[in-house]
Design a protein around this motif. Structure first.
Motif, mmCIF file in Angstrom:
data_model
loop_
_atom_site.group_PDB
_atom_site.id
_atom_site.type_symbol
_atom_site.label_atom_id
_atom_site.label_comp_id
_atom_site.label_asym_id
_atom_site.label_seq_id
_atom_site.Cartn_x
_atom_site.Cartn_y
_atom_site.Cartn_z
ATOM 1 N N SER A 47 0.726 -1.288 -0.131
ATOM 2 C CA SER A 47 0.091 0.023 -0.085
ATOM 3 C C SER A 47 0.842 1.226 0.061
ATOM 4 C CB SER A 47 -0.796 -0.108 1.344
ATOM 5 O OG SER A 47 -0.039 0.118 2.388
ATOM 6 N N TRP A 48 0.247 2.535 -0.203
ATOM 7 C CA TRP A 48 1.199 3.680 -0.059
ATOM 8 C C TRP A 48 1.907 3.896 1.431
ATOM 9 C CZ3 TRP A 48 2.915 5.914 -4.127
ATOM 10 C CH2 TRP A 48 2.363 6.040 -5.108
ATOM 11 N N PHE A 53 -3.781 9.759 -0.486
ATOM 12 C CA PHE A 53 -4.884 9.249 0.376
ATOM 13 C C PHE A 53 -5.903 8.541 -0.196
ATOM 14 C CE2 PHE A 53 -8.030 10.167 3.468
ATOM 15 C CZ PHE A 53 -7.700 9.244 4.760
ATOM 16 N N ASN A 54 -6.366 7.876 0.466
ATOM 17 C CA ASN A 54 -7.685 6.993 -0.052
ATOM 18 C C ASN A 54 -7.523 6.309 -1.488
ATOM 19 O OD1 ASN A 54 -9.986 6.474 1.286
ATOM 20 N ND2 ASN A 54 -10.940 8.747 1.073
ATOM 21 N N GLU A 67 -4.335 2.775 -8.168
ATOM 22 C CA GLU A 67 -5.143 3.844 -8.843
ATOM 23 C C GLU A 67 -4.449 5.176 -8.940
ATOM 24 O OE1 GLU A 67 -9.177 2.459 -6.408
ATOM 25 O OE2 GLU A 67 -7.928 3.333 -4.982
ATOM 26 N N SER A 68 -3.709 5.268 -8.206
ATOM 27 C CA SER A 68 -2.791 6.469 -8.253
ATOM 28 C C SER A 68 -2.064 6.335 -9.687
ATOM 29 C CB SER A 68 -1.693 6.847 -7.521
ATOM 30 O OG SER A 68 -2.523 7.111 -6.207
ATOM 31 N N PHE A 96 -6.626 24.295 -6.872
ATOM 32 C CA PHE A 96 -7.094 23.990 -5.648
ATOM 33 C C PHE A 96 -7.531 22.507 -5.713
ATOM 34 C CE2 PHE A 96 -11.124 23.298 -3.533
ATOM 35 C CZ PHE A 96 -10.594 23.296 -2.062
ATOM 36 N N HIS A 97 -8.162 22.516 -7.043
ATOM 37 C CA HIS A 97 -8.933 21.004 -7.102
ATOM 38 C C HIS A 97 -7.798 20.198 -7.438
ATOM 39 C CE1 HIS A 97 -13.165 21.907 -6.468
ATOM 40 N NE2 HIS A 97 -13.014 22.927 -7.180
ATOM 41 N N LEU A 98 -6.662 20.748 -8.186
ATOM 42 C CA LEU A 98 -5.615 19.598 -8.471
ATOM 43 C C LEU A 98 -4.853 19.135 -7.133
ATOM 44 C CD1 LEU A 98 -3.440 18.511 -10.633
ATOM 45 C CD2 LEU A 98 -2.417 20.673 -10.490
ATOM 46 N N ARG A 99 -4.655 20.004 -6.332
ATOM 47 C CA ARG A 99 -4.023 19.807 -4.992
ATOM 48 C C ARG A 99 -4.928 18.409 -4.474
ATOM 49 N NH1 ARG A 99 -3.354 22.100 -0.977
ATOM 50 N NH2 ARG A 99 -1.266 22.456 -0.317
ATOM 51 N N ARG A 100 -6.293 18.861 -4.494
ATOM 52 C CA ARG A 100 -7.162 17.655 -3.896
ATOM 53 C C ARG A 100 -7.213 16.256 -4.861
ATOM 54 N NH1 ARG A 100 -11.230 19.004 -0.606
ATOM 55 N NH2 ARG A 100 -12.792 17.830 -1.754
#
Lengths: 1197, 766
Positions: B313-314, B594-595, B600-601, B583-587
């Motif tokens: 996992s990460w 995370f998550n 997936e990443s 902002f959205h890129l950071r999330r």
């Protein structure tokens, strides 16, 4: 060569007789070959002799048989000889032997030999008699009469053992030959109507020659001559001459006496032996004569003979006369036989021999036989031709002699010279112990079923058909011992040098009239065993304390009887249920093993068969692939099973390979098989699990489709390289993956030179033969296969290897795994679909079908005092006691050698128990127990009285063959000779009654030891001919390694059967393996266990040819045929029956090879005439016996 | 051209290119001060229905190190029949075939509207396309069945002359021979043994023993023939292969309790690569890997077969606790590079509930232009339709795929190329236009795109190298030429040439112009690519920090504010959305792990660096549509305040398509009002988002995960995790207002983010 042949042939063309003449020359031609000189001589002879010879030949050939038949059939024969007997004292000797034996057997061996007390001695004497004329007579009172005739011989022997021998036989031969003349005519009538008379005439004209002829006729002479010169007997040549003269005469007399002496019944058996020998004897002498003859004899022939031996001479004359007279008596006999073609001929031959002298006819036949010998004088009729031929031949022969020094064979060449005097007179083969005689005697003696209840009782010979009743010891079909009376102490054993060994064939197939071993199920508790030595419950366990305990017969330890096994004892101390329980009353039985006896304590999976087929270019081209695939389709229905009603649980898998491996998925759910190619041969693995090993019935469709397609798929392959190591690894891995034991059937063609583990290179080097490095050729080339074998054994993976080589494949290395895993190697050199298909298929079928156990461990326990110390066979051993067999089939025998480690007691005898734990083909774990008890003796005489020569030979052969991988071949041979000499010397020294040192005395039970040992010594392994490849030797070596006694017997001493006359129900009496015994007009069937030959004389009657081959012409017989045409006549049917019955007896199918006299293939055939000198330098029987005698004398002095 | 908006749009439509700056600062110094580099998103094969390819070869500049293609920007002397290269100023004569050229008779490449032009080149033999299926058989029966059907179906979609091959693997690797009648034949390799290409070719019988008795000539055809056993034209082996696939069994080796099936993905790929390498080097080929789980043995093993040891996992990776990670990654990288060198691309279709090792294997696709598709099962429409869409065709009936692409960038001398980010590998071609400063995959002006489709988009980064003291003359233009040679799906070899020019602007005097030429969408994507590219090799927080700093610097450069007064901060219209993108890129999952599982990443990043601008933007900032009775569907803020009870929301994150029914709507629906005739309008309302979603599903590749949920449903988390958490349990002030739903998160909201940004931007200390 060609030219000589060519000439004779014309002869053929001529009259019906022609064949005879032509035939003879032809057969001999081979001999002539060497001597170009012959030609001239021959041609003239041919024409002149032609007629006479023709007549006689038939007679002669038949004669041999006739003798037998006479003895058996016609009382007359018996009598006539009797009458003649006096006349033919010399002849008597040979017969005597026969008689003696015959009688002996009836009463007991000892009896045979006349001197009741020294039974052994007697026998020895009998044999020896001949050698030492003087002493023997004395020794054998009973024999006296014969002796009279013998004496001369003896004298000869004394003078020179050799010479004496030669003399002996000659007379015999002469005798037989004489009778034949009479018969000869008869025979001739049928066969050669015209000729007979002429033949006689010619003979008459030159009576002396005739006699000689006979002698000479016995083909052997030429060979013998050859052998002699080269052989240890440096003097041979001289001897030959001398003997020649003498021989003719003696033979005649001797045979007759023999007849008389032999009681009718006795005589029969005796005759067979006797007569043949006599005939042979005559031949052998002939050879000698020829040599001599050429010189001075021809004309003087008769006189010289007489001169040589006054006694003989007289006989000669007498004989000659008798022949004339005899003929009539014989005729009477023969006539009937004549009616029956074969018999007549037989009878004739028999008669002829006796009559030899008088009847040129006989000589004639012999002449053909022994054309070479056909010395001038001797062979009147034939003589001319033969003589000429022979004479020439001989001259060349000497040349041969050079190439093949006989001495090499023997450890010590020196001895030969010594006998020089003797050399003058050659031993008469008929006077030396005859295997045939012994075999026939034993057959006659064995009338009752053999019961195994009596300890130390030697069973009948392997050549005898008998029934066995198990009464507490294992059947001889399972266990055969070299000695049934073991020496009590190791000192005795050492002194005697008699090997103490047992040949065990644990899963032997029993005849249908004997019950297979009972299976005992003791439930979860498992078999009852001794606490200390772990021996299994058997009849030797002594129950004590009212049955609560038992004392082990092996180690004497007392063990509690498990409660569930308790049973009361009766008043004799036996358990009440003794006869209800196989393990208490039988010698052989099986226990169901419990899970404790299973690998990993897990009930085994049913075994699997994996077929691995080479599909390289050679394999496809030779047709092998096609054949295998075709055959497998039907073969899969025949997988072994225990209950014929049930389907076999054996699973199957398929792999093909060349440089890479192809696995096949044949899962039942597939529409088509799938092929999985594994190219990564360096690191083998199994590419699939499910679908590789399948149940035949479930996957039948897919499997059939696969087998259909494999040949097509590879039809155009151009891949020539193959791998081998990975192939076995693949099978092994597959079994591992399936977690079961099993068997691999590998069909392989070539040396594995592709890059892979186990890669080999060609290392065959003929130059190494005879050097100290020769042994390396028998050792595996790389260690890889040893390790692989170890892994295979651990998994219970048995490997059967079918080889189809066109060149060197290194059997010594490829065979490592099969041999270590209890598998077999089959080799089909230059395999051709057309000719070898049948043999291969039969072998394959049998190999697949036969009962087999897997993952077996064999342990031999013995009573305290002896120990199993050495094992021979196909198996693997991790320690010194457990014989591990990945697979054990019904044909595999293991020879176990015992050594003393303490004293044995006469009282208890020696016990042995062989326990084999194995997985049956249905996946059941079982223990097969064989118990064997033998006597112990403190007298060497007892030991020698209860030996089994065949088994000893089996041991010797295995011992020697194993030895060649570690010792120079010469050393191995020397060891054999030495041990044999020591055995015999020990007997002579300790058991025989005092006699002249010049006398050869053999124990009755071992009188064939020399001849058989000689056969072992001459085998390709120990004495390779120029054309024997390393592969062949290695192949034989491993093959012998797991043979049982019957197999080794026939292998070393092939079964030679005259088939001119056949009766339903019984087989004709076999002949000794010597060319002298063959008649130009005869047809003979020879079985070696590996080969089957049908030798066709050049002068065989048209009718006979028609009956057998469907063609009247000798030249039209197709030498390539592998099976006889199916003809609708009784003769053909019977002959084919016999062939089939022979094949049925052997674990390997014997391809039939038709050998036409003088054909190229005859050389192969002659290789198996083991009493003759072999092309590779092996000594003849006579020579070897002399050599052995000399060795013994050396030891004694 | 009225506005930059239109200009940008027009340029994108025509040339498939979007520059971050549409006016270029005239010196290096100025360029660096702009923070966002001069860069562009370039879609080499952008579909141009209006652009018929020309049937001749391009005319090249004769200068050896230039070789630029004749283009509308070149000066042409029609009389002298000479043209001047606009990159190196070399004067070139026209080739003889251009003899008839004149002002009125110009070849297409000289016309301004053909700034992008495509040539069909007749060079060399045309090689067929190759599709090599590499199929995992360690699947559940159901999955395998579905996969088999999909594969069988795909055969009908392949170009008929394409070569197709099949490799299956489980514990062993099987290469299936396709020509055999009757017996299905396959070559088997052990799944645990790393084999060299040479060994593999030998074992497959592709190499004949080195010319013993064989003349040099016959070897080649034989070799081809040999390889043909494994790769056959579809039309010929259609039936065979269908049967073969039909009979494909699950890996038969038993898998005991507590174990994973042994899956030899590494060796299977190595065999596939080795096979193609030996048989068809430099030919367009697609290795399509279908896996249902992680590689568990042999080289490239990602996790052992013990189930009790979970796949990394990460968390494990951060703690350096992933045993096989480095080794496996290295292994697959090596394979990917080999494959790329030979121009073969590798697709990964991974369908499993757990991770399948995409993290380790991603480079296979990333470097070779292959697809990665991730799903839960092969028995889902997501996989089935996505897979089908791989073989979709364009308006010409040609497959939307091209192979063996090589993109070359030529620049005028004031500009140099720093690098590219996208599904490509460097060809290490050091031309004069290569900058020493690397961004993305740099150090070259040529990149190989083993496989590309009309949407494949590269980010190309440039550097202005003109020194400040040697300004570019006013009115001058910088030019860039993209020359892309590739193998068209119809096996034609084609060259597409795009030449673009932008005006130079002096940053001192024309900063306003430059600012207004800013393409904030392109810039956001290009910066995001840089960020993602960095994220592959750097720690997550470092990347975020870098992004933040860039953003702050940009705001400082272009923002209008009074020092130390955050409230005074203003951004012009052309930059106004940019902070929000950031902002959205950071999330986003591209930078946040995370998550997300490592797989997936990797999956998200893979798609992010290859999609065109629109799709990329959707990935950065999902689109949210609202459906209500109050009006037509409208896009609404991606904000928790948009989540209202009487609305249906449709969110498109590119990877997911979420329809979320508001609380009230959900209740109504449950009550069955839509069934009642009088509530027909409600039924229509319910239907509207479905229809729209369907439309998106139809066109998107890979097909997004389709989620139909309602407020409070567990699946609503997909929505909640994306919206700006303007209301959380922390700022309860919103409670009671009619303002959507609070999100239970500690993440900062856009408002907070902006506040911080303003503060930092106006701060003189930073």
């Amino acid at each position: 060569m060609a030219s000589p042949y060519g000439q004779p042939q014309p002869g053929y063309g001529q009259p019906s007789y022609a064949p005879l003449d032509g035939g003879y020359p032809a057969p001999y031609a081979p001999y002539n070959g060497p001597a170009s000189a012959y030609q001239p001589g021959v041609p003239p002879q041919g024409p002149t002799r032609g007629p006479p010879t023709s007549a006689p030949p038939p007679a002669s050939a038949p004669q041999h048989y006739n003798q037998y038949t006479h003895s058996q059939v016609d009382m007359q024969n018996g009598p006539p000889p009797m009458t003649q007997a006096p006349l033919r004292p010399a002849a008597a000797q040979p017969y005597n032997q026969g008689h003696m034996n015959m009688t002996g057997p009836l009463a007991s061996y000892p009896q045979h030999y006349g001197p009741p007390p020294p039974m052994q001695q007697v026998t020895n004497q009998m044999t020896g008699m001949q050698i030492t004329s003087g002493p023997p007579t004395a020794a054998g009172p009973g024999y006296a009469p014969p002796h009279s005739s013998q004496p001369p011989i003896n004298t000869a022997y004394t003078a020179a053992t050799q010479s004496s021998y030669t003399q002996g036989p000659p007379p015999a031969s002469s005798a037989p030959t004489q009778p034949p003349p009479p018969s000869g005519p008869a025979a001739s009538q049928e066969y050669y109507r015209g000729p007979p008379p002429p033949s006689q005439q010619p003979f008459d004209s030159s009576l002396p020659p005739t006699s000689q002829q006979q002698l000479t006729s016995s083909v052997p002479p030429p060979p013998s001559q050859q052998t002699f010169p080269p052989s240890s007997f440096s003097d041979p040549a001289p001897r030959l001459q001398a003997p020649a003269v003498s021989q003719p005469q003696p033979p005649f007399p001797t045979p007759q006496p023999a007849f008389p002496s032999a009681t009718p019944s006795v005589s029969q058996p005796g005759f067979p032996g006797g007569p043949t020998p006599s005939a042979q004897g005559s031949f052998s002498p002939q050879p000698t004569p020829p040599s001599s003859q050429p010189g001075s004899f021809p004309p003087p022939g008769p006189p010289p003979t007489s001169a040589a031996l006054g006694q003989f001479i007289t006989p000669m004359a007498q004989q000659q006369h008798p022949p004339a007279t005899q003929p009539s008596p014989y005729h009477s006999g023969p006539p009937p036989p004549r009616a029956q073609m074969p018999p007549t001929s037989m009878g004739q031959s028999n008669h002829l021999p006796p009559g030899p002298q008088g009847p040129p006819g006989p000589p004639g036949p012999p002449g053909p036989m022994s054309q070479p010998p056909a010395q001038p004088g001797m062979q009147t009729g034939y003589p001319p031709q033969q003589n000429g031929a022979f004479g020439q031949v001989r001259s060349p022969q000497p040349g041969y002699a050079g190439p093949y020094p006989g001495q090499p064979n023997y450890g010590a060449p020196a001895p030969a010279p010594a006998p020089a005097p003797a050399a003058q007179k050659r031993l008469d083969p008929d006077t030396i112990p005859s295997p045939i005689q012994v075999i026939e005697d034993d057959k006659a003696k064995t009338t009752e079923p053999f019961t195994t209840g009596v300890r130390g009782q030697a069973p009948p010979l392997v050549t005898t058909t008998f029934q066995v009743k198990d009464q507490g010891n294992a059947s001889p079909r399972f266990v055969r011992c070299t000695a049934y009376s073991m020496p009590c102490t190791s000192d005795m054993a050492k002194q005697s040098q008699v090997p103490l060994a047992a040949v065990i064939k644990p899963l032997a197939t029993l005849p249908p009239d004997e019950t297979p071993p009972y299976v005992v199920d003791h439930g979860e508790a498992g078999p009852v065993r001794c606490n200390r030595c772990k021996a299994y419950m058997c009849p030797y366990m002594q129950f004590i304390e009212g049955g609560r305990r038992f004392q082990c017969g092996f180690c004497s330890c007392v063990t509690e009887v498990p409660p569930q096994y308790f049973q009361h004892l009766d008043h004799t101390g036996k358990r009440v249920d003794c006869y209800d329980r196989p393990e208490l009353s039988l010698g052989t039985y099986e226990f169901l093993a419990t899970v404790d006896y299973c690998k990993n304590n897990k009930v085994p999976e049913p075994p699997a068969f994996i077929f691995l087929i080479d599909v390289s270019y050679n394999a496809v081209k030779s047709g092998m692939v096609n054949i295998v695939c075709n055959e497998l389709k039907s073969l899969l229905d025949l997988l072994p099973r225990e209950n014929p009603e049930m389907d076999s649980v054996v699973r199957v898998g398929f792999v093909t390979y060349n440089k890479v491996l192809h696995f096949y998925n044949v899962k039942s759910t597939l529409a088509q098989p799938q092929m999985l190619v594994v190219s990564d041969v360096s690191d083998m693995f199994v590419p699939l699990l499910d679908g590789f090993l399948v149940n035949v019935n479930e996957s039948r469709q897919v499997i059939e489709s696969l087998l259909e397609q494999i040949p097509e798929m590879f039809a155009d392959t151009r891949e020539t390289e193959t791998v081998f190591g990975p192939v076995i690894q693949a099978g092994l891995e597959a079994l591992k993956a399936a977690d079961c034991a099993g068997k691999l059937f590998v069909f392989h063609t070539s040396l594995p030179i592709a890059e892979a583990p186990g890669k080999l290179k060609n290392r065959e080097d003929k130059k190494l033969i005879g050097t100290d490095k020769e042994k390396t050729q028998f050792q595996p080339q790389v260690g890889f296969y040893n390790n692989l074998a170890k892994e295979c054994v651990a998994q219970g993976c048995c490997v059967d290897l079918f080889l189809f080589p066109n060149q060197y494949v290194d059997v010594a290395t490829l065979g490592v795994v099969p041999v270590s895993t209890g598998g077999s190697v089959y080799k089909y050199t230059y395999f051709q679909a057309q000719t070898d298909q049948e043999r291969f298929l039969k072998d394959l079928r049998r190999d697949v079908q036969k009962q087999v156990g897997f993952d077996a461990v064999m342990r031999v326990r013995t009573s305290t005092g002896i120990r199993a110390t050495d094992f021979f066979g196909s198996f693997f051993m991790n320690n010194t006691t457990d014989v591990e067999l990945a697979g054990l089939d019904c044909d595999k025998a293991i020879t176990v050698e015992f050594k003393h480690d303490d004293k044995l007691s006469e009282e208890t005898g020696a016990l042995m128990q062989c326990a084999v734990l194995y997985t049956s083909c249905s996946g059941q774990r079982r223990l097969r127990i064989h118990n064997m008890a033998v006597n112990c003796c403190s007298q060497l005489a007892d030991l020698y009285r209860n030996c089994e020569t065949d088994t000893i030979i089996n041991y010797f052969a295995k011992y020697a063959f194993r030895g060649v991988a570690n010792n120079p071949t010469k050393a191995v041979r020397d060891t054999l000779v030495n041990q044999c000499a020591q055995i015999l010397a020990c007997y002579r020294k300790n058991c025989a009654s005092p006699s002249s040192a010049g006398q050869l005395i053999l124990p009755e039970c071992m009188k064939l030891l020399p001849v058989y040992l000689n056969c072992v010594m001459k085998s390709d392994v120990l004495l390779p001919g120029a054309d024997v490849s390393l592969d062949d030797r290695a192949y034989l070596r491993q093959l012998i390694g797991c043979m049982d006694v019957a197999d080794t017997h026939v292998f070393f001493y092939p079964h030679l059967l005259p088939v001119m006359k056949l009766e339903s129900g019984s087989l004709p009496v076999a002949l000794r393996d010597s060319e002298e015994r063959l008649s130009k007009g005869g047809i003979y069937l020879m079985e070696t266990g590996l080969h089957l030959f049908l030798w066709v004389g050049a002068s065989v009657q048209q009718e006979l040819l028609l009956n057998i081959f469907g063609t009247p012409s000798f030249s039209q017989i197709d030498p390539n045929m592998t099976s006889l045409p199916v003809l609708d006549n009784p003769f053909s049917q019977r002959l084919r029956e016999i062939i089939d019955s022979f094949r049925a007896q052997r674990s390997r199918y014997m391809k039939l090879m038709v050998v036409k006299q003088e054909d190229r293939t005859e050389l192969i055939f002659k290789h198996f005439l083991v009493e003759d000198k072999s092309a590779s330098g092996g000594a003849s029987y006579v020579d070897f016996l002399c050599h052995m005698h000399k060795e013994i004398r050396q030891l004694l002095s | 051209m009225s506005t930059y908006q239109e200009f940008i749009q027009q340029n994108e439509d025509r040339d498939g290119v979007r520059f971050s700056w549409n006016l270029w600062p005239s010196s290096r110094l100025e360029a660096t001060r702009l923070v966002v580099p001069v860069s562009c998103l370039f879609t080499p094969l952008k579909e141009r229905p209006s652009l018929p390819p020309v049937q001749y070869e391009p005319v090249l500049c004769s200068r050896a190190n230039c070789k630029a293609v004749l283009n509308p920007l070149c000066q042409v002397d029609f009389r002298a029949k000479i043209w001047a290269c606009n990159f190196c100023f070399q004067r070139n004569p026209f080739p003889p075939s251009y003899a008839g050229i004149s002002e009125v008779n110009q070849p297409a490449e000289l016309m301004p509207q053909f700034s992008t032009i495509e040539y069909i080149v007749q060079r060399g033999p045309s090689a067929p396309l190759i599709f090599l299926y590499v199929v995992d058989t360690c699947l559940e029966e159901e999955d395998l069945q579905a996969l088999k059907e999909s594969l069988q179906m795909s055969l009908s979609l392949l170009p008929p002359n394409a070569l197709v091959g099949l490799i299956t693997f489980g514990r062993m690797v099987q290469v299936h021979e396709l020509t055999c009648e009757g017996i299905a034949k396959s070559y088997v390799f052990r799944g645990t043994k790393d084999l060299s290409a040479k060994q593999i070719q030998e074992m497959l019988g592709l190499t004949k023993p080195a010319a013993p008795g064989q003349q040099g000539r016959p070897v080649a055809p034989q070799e081809a023939a040999a390889s043909c056993r494994f790769l056959q034209p579809v039309h010929r082996v259609d039936m065979n292969l269908t049967d073969l696939l039909g009979e494909l069994q699950r890996d038969p080796w038993p898998v005991s309790q507590g174990k994973r099936p042994l899956r030899s993905t590494g060796v299977a790929l190595s065999v596939a690569v080795g096979l193609l390498e030996g048989a068809f080097p430099n030919t367009g080929a697609r290795v399509m890997l279908f896996i249902g789980g992680p590689p568990t043995q042999g080289p490239g093993m990602v996790v052992g077969d013990e189930l009790k040891i979970p796949i990394r996992s990460w968390h494990d990776i951060q703690k350096d606790n992933a045993r096989h990670l480095k080794k496996a990654t290295k292994y697959y990288e090596a394979l990917a590079n080999r494959s790329a060198v030979n121009g073969h691309s590798i697709d990964i279709y991974a369908c499993a509930l757990d991770q399948t090792g995409l993290l380790e294997m991603k480079c296979l696709s990333n470097l070779t232009g292959g697809h990665i598709v991730m799903g839960d099962s092969f028995n889902t429409s997501l996989f089935k339709q996505t897979f089908q869409r791989v073989f979709s065709k364009d308006y010409n009936g040609d497959f939307r795929m091209a192979f063996g692409g090589v993109m070359e960038v030529k620049t005028s001398r004031e500009v140099k190329v720093c690098g590219a980010i996208g599904p490509c590998v460097s060809l290490h071609s050091k031309g004069s236009s290569v900058s020493e400063n690397e961004m993305g995959i740099g150090g070259t002006n040529q990149w190989k795109l083993c496989s590309l489709d009309p949407s494949t988009t590269l980010g190309v980064y440039f550097e202005v190298v003109n020194q400040h003291n040697a300004p570019v003359p006013q009115g001058g233009r910088g030019a860039i030429q993209f020359v892309t040679t590739y193998q068209h799906s119809n096996t034609q070899k084609r060259i597409r040439v795009t030449t673009i020019a932008r005006n130079w602007a002096d940053a001192q005097s024309q900063i306003q112009h430059i600012e207004s030429s800013f393409d904030q969408e392109a810039a956001a994507v290009l910066m995001a690519r840089l960020g993602v590219f960095r994220a592959e090799s750097e720690e997550g927080p470092d990347v975020l920090r870098w992004l933040d700093r860039q953003l702050i610097r940009l705001c400082q450069k272009f923002g209008q504010f009074n020092k130390e007064d955050p409230a005074s901060f203003r951004l012009s219209e052309s930059l106004s959305l940019y902070p929000q993108f950031m902002f959205h890129l950071r999330r986003s999952p591209f930078l946040q792990v995370f998550n997300n599982s490592p797989d997936e990443s990797s999956y998200y990043r893979h798609h992010f660096v290859r999609q065109d601008l629109t799709q990329s933007l959707i990935m950065i900032q999902p689109i949210l549509y609202s459906y209500s009775f109050h009006g037509p569907p409208e896009p609404v803020l991606l904000d928790s305040s948009s989540i209202l009870p009487d609305r249906i929301l449709l969110m498109d994150t590119f990877f997911q398509l979420v329809i979320c029914h508001g609380e009230t709507i959900a209740q109504w629906r449950k009550a069955g009002y839509q069934e009642m005739p009088e509530y027909e309008n409600f039924k229509q309302l319910l239907q509207a988002p479905l229809d729209d979603a369907q439309e998106i599903l139809q066109t998107r590749f890979p097909m997004p995960r389709y989620i139909d949920t309602e407020h409070g449903g567990s699946q609503a988390r997909f929505l909640l995790s994306k919206v700006n958490p303007s209301q959380t349990h922390n700022n309860l002030y919103a409670w009671g207002q009619e303002t959507g739903a609070p999100i239970l998160t500690d993440d900062v909201s856009l408002q907070v983010f902006m506040d911080h940004l303003k503060k930092l931007a106006v701060s003189s200390s930073s």
